[in-house]
Scaffold this motif. Structure first.
Motif, PDB file in Angstrom:
ATOM      1  N   THR A  29      18.377  44.286  33.591  1.00  0.00           N
ATOM      2  CA  THR A  29      18.150  45.723  33.577  1.00  0.00           C
ATOM      3  C   THR A  29      16.674  46.052  33.722  1.00  0.00           C
ATOM      4  OG1 THR A  29      20.090  46.055  32.170  1.00  0.00           O
ATOM      5  CG2 THR A  29      18.465  47.824  32.233  1.00  0.00           C
ATOM      6  N   VAL A  30      15.844  45.297  33.004  1.00  0.00           N
ATOM      7  CA  VAL A  30      14.396  45.515  33.104  1.00  0.00           C
ATOM      8  C   VAL A  30      13.911  45.248  34.523  1.00  0.00           C
ATOM      9  CG1 VAL A  30      12.154  44.672  32.347  1.00  0.00           C
ATOM     10  CG2 VAL A  30      13.964  45.056  30.662  1.00  0.00           C
TER      11      VAL A  30
ATOM     12  N   ARG B 286      14.751  48.174  36.753  1.00  0.00           N
ATOM     13  CA  ARG B 286      13.894  49.330  36.491  1.00  0.00           C
ATOM     14  C   ARG B 286      12.483  49.120  37.021  1.00  0.00           C
ATOM     15  NH1 ARG B 286      15.893  50.446  30.243  1.00  0.00           N
ATOM     16  NH2 ARG B 286      18.056  51.001  30.802  1.00  0.00           N
TER      17      ARG B 286
ATOM     18  N   ALA C 255      12.688  49.557  40.735  1.00  0.00           N
ATOM     19  CA  ALA C 255      12.837  50.975  41.042  1.00  0.00           C
ATOM     20  C   ALA C 255      11.527  51.722  40.857  1.00  0.00           C
ATOM     21  CB  ALA C 255      13.922  51.589  40.151  1.00  0.00           C
ATOM     22  N   ALA C 256      10.762  51.322  39.832  1.00  0.00           N
ATOM     23  CA  ALA C 256       9.461  51.967  39.604  1.00  0.00           C
ATOM     24  C   ALA C 256       8.504  51.682  40.761  1.00  0.00           C
ATOM     25  CB  ALA C 256       8.864  51.479  38.286  1.00  0.00           C
TER      26      ALA C 256
ATOM     27  N   ASP D  14      16.831  56.002  44.629  1.00  0.00           N
ATOM     28  CA  ASP D  14      16.088  55.204  43.651  1.00  0.00           C
ATOM     29  C   ASP D  14      16.363  55.712  42.229  1.00  0.00           C
ATOM     30  OD1 ASP D  14      14.137  53.077  43.182  1.00  0.00           O
ATOM     31  OD2 ASP D  14      12.829  54.687  42.479  1.00  0.00           O
TER      32      ASP D  14
ATOM     33  N   VAL E  47      18.234  53.797  38.864  1.00  0.00           N
ATOM     34  CA  VAL E  47      17.738  53.780  37.482  1.00  0.00           C
ATOM     35  C   VAL E  47      18.785  54.349  36.535  1.00  0.00           C
ATOM     36  CG1 VAL E  47      15.988  54.673  35.910  1.00  0.00           C
ATOM     37  CG2 VAL E  47      15.328  53.898  38.196  1.00  0.00           C
TER      38      VAL E  47
ATOM     39  N   SER F 231      21.410  52.056  35.518  1.00  0.00           N
ATOM     40  CA  SER F 231      20.955  50.935  34.675  1.00  0.00           C
ATOM     41  C   SER F 231      20.811  51.364  33.214  1.00  0.00           C
ATOM     42  CB  SER F 231      19.615  50.395  35.189  1.00  0.00           C
ATOM     43  OG  SER F 231      18.560  51.311  34.926  1.00  0.00           O
ATOM     44  N   LEU F 232      20.953  52.671  32.956  1.00  0.00           N
ATOM     45  CA  LEU F 232      20.817  53.179  31.590  1.00  0.00           C
ATOM     46  C   LEU F 232      22.086  52.913  30.779  1.00  0.00           C
ATOM     47  CD1 LEU F 232      19.145  56.646  32.335  1.00  0.00           C
ATOM     48  CD2 LEU F 232      18.006  54.534  31.611  1.00  0.00           C
TER      49      LEU F 232
END
Length: 334
Positions: free
Chosen positions: A10-11, A14, A17-18, A62, A66, A69-70
């Motif tokens: 997950t990290v 993210r 995506a960032a 994008d 995210v 993924s939450l």
């Protein structure tokens, strides 16, 4: 998969995506900074507004990545996550519709070549509108195009894409005209100093081949002539063989299908010393004539969708010692 592995995945999503978000924001900032009333960013056939629409869509996608993924820990958190996913998914749909509308018109970009076959340093971006089109000349500096002139064309013509234009030099000025542009020639500065690339040919639009002329409807007379011809070829392929007395027709017969149509057919039998070899020769004759193949139970079929003529051939040597055949047309207008 352990909880720690899921969290690491997950990290990673993210973080990726960032990074993508930073690139999208940077690209949008650059496009905005480089776009003015007379300049646009050109990437392929896309100009600044279209590029911004694509970047907005990429940003929405994008954000959806995210959102998915939450994970919510409480009931309220889970509801919030679901709502966020729904809202952002809707944003993707809206952004996708925006990109579709922004890129709906046909757009081409061509290099402007003068009458001597030399690159002028300009490109022409042509875009269709409702019942018309525009041809805009740009001076390119990398991906940034500075508008030099615009010509309007009726009937959605694209003269520069089609190579139907002229470029002449007069006193350091390029005079550009096209076959279909409204108004007279436009003048743009000749770009100097520059090493012109010469020996070029203007792009020529390859028009789609004309649609084939529809074939005239098949008539019964024409189909019947084909029946007569193929019957003669069939008989000739097993020359010397014959049917029983009274069963050797000489011409096709017509049968009414309804008040306006009829079919033509000839039915015959053959008795030969080697029926299997005779069947093979007959079928080879029809194959050589270009007829398509089919097969039914104990029945060989040859047919032509255009003329509607077909052969139905059965070797019944084990029953009566004969080859049975019918050559017929479909029901056709008389």
């Amino acid at each position: 998969m352990s909880v720690s592995e899921v969290r690491r995945g997950t990290v990673g999503i993210r973080v990726a995506a960032a990074v993508v978000a930073v690139l999208i924001v940077g690209s949008m900032t650059a496009v905005t900074a480089l776009t003015t009333a007379n300049t646009t960013v050109l990437v392929g056939t896309l100009d600044s507004p279209q590029i911004m629409a694509v970047l907005v869509l990429a940003g929405a996608v994008d954000a959806v990545v995210v959102a998915f993924s939450l994970r919510g820990q409480s009931i309220a958190g889970r509801v919030g996550v679901v709502l966020t996913r729904m809202i952002l998914s809707g944003a993707v749909v809206v952004a996708g519709a925006g990109v579709f509308l922004a890129t709906l018109s046909t757009t081409v970009v061509s290099t402007l070549v003068d009458d001597d076959g030399c690159d002028t340093g300009y490109v022409v971006r042509e875009e269709t509108h409702w019942l018309s089109s525009s041809s805009t000349l740009y001076r390119m500096d990398g991906f940034v195009g500075t508008r030099a002139a615009t010509l309007s064309n009726p009937d959605a013509a694209m003269p520069f894409h089609d190579g139907e234009y002229a470029v002449t030099t007069q006193n350091g000025t390029l005079r550009v005209s096209s076959a279909s542009a409204e108004g007279g020639p436009v003048a743009v500065p000749k770009l100097t100093p520059r090493a012109a690339d010469c020996g070029l040919t203007r792009p020529t639009h390859q028009a789609a081949p004309p649609a084939p002329t529809p074939a005239a409807p098949i008539t019964l007379d024409r189909a019947e002539a084909e029946v007569t011809e193929m019957y003669a070829r069939t008989r000739a392929s097993v020359a010397g063989d014959h049917g029983p007395a009274g069963e050797t027709p000489t011409a096709p017969t017509r049968t009414e299908c309804d008040s306006s149509t009829a079919r033509s057919s000839v039915t015959f039998t053959l008795a030969t010393p080697d029926n299997a070899a005779s069947v093979a020769r007959i079928l080879a004759t029809w194959d050589a004539a270009g007829y398509e193949r089919d097969r039914a139970i104990q029945l060989d079929i040859r047919f032509d969708p255009e003329t509607t003529v077909s052969l139905r051939l059965a070797d019944r040597s084990t029953i009566d010692g004969l080859i049975h055949a019918t050559i017929a047309t479909a029901c056709l207008a008389r």
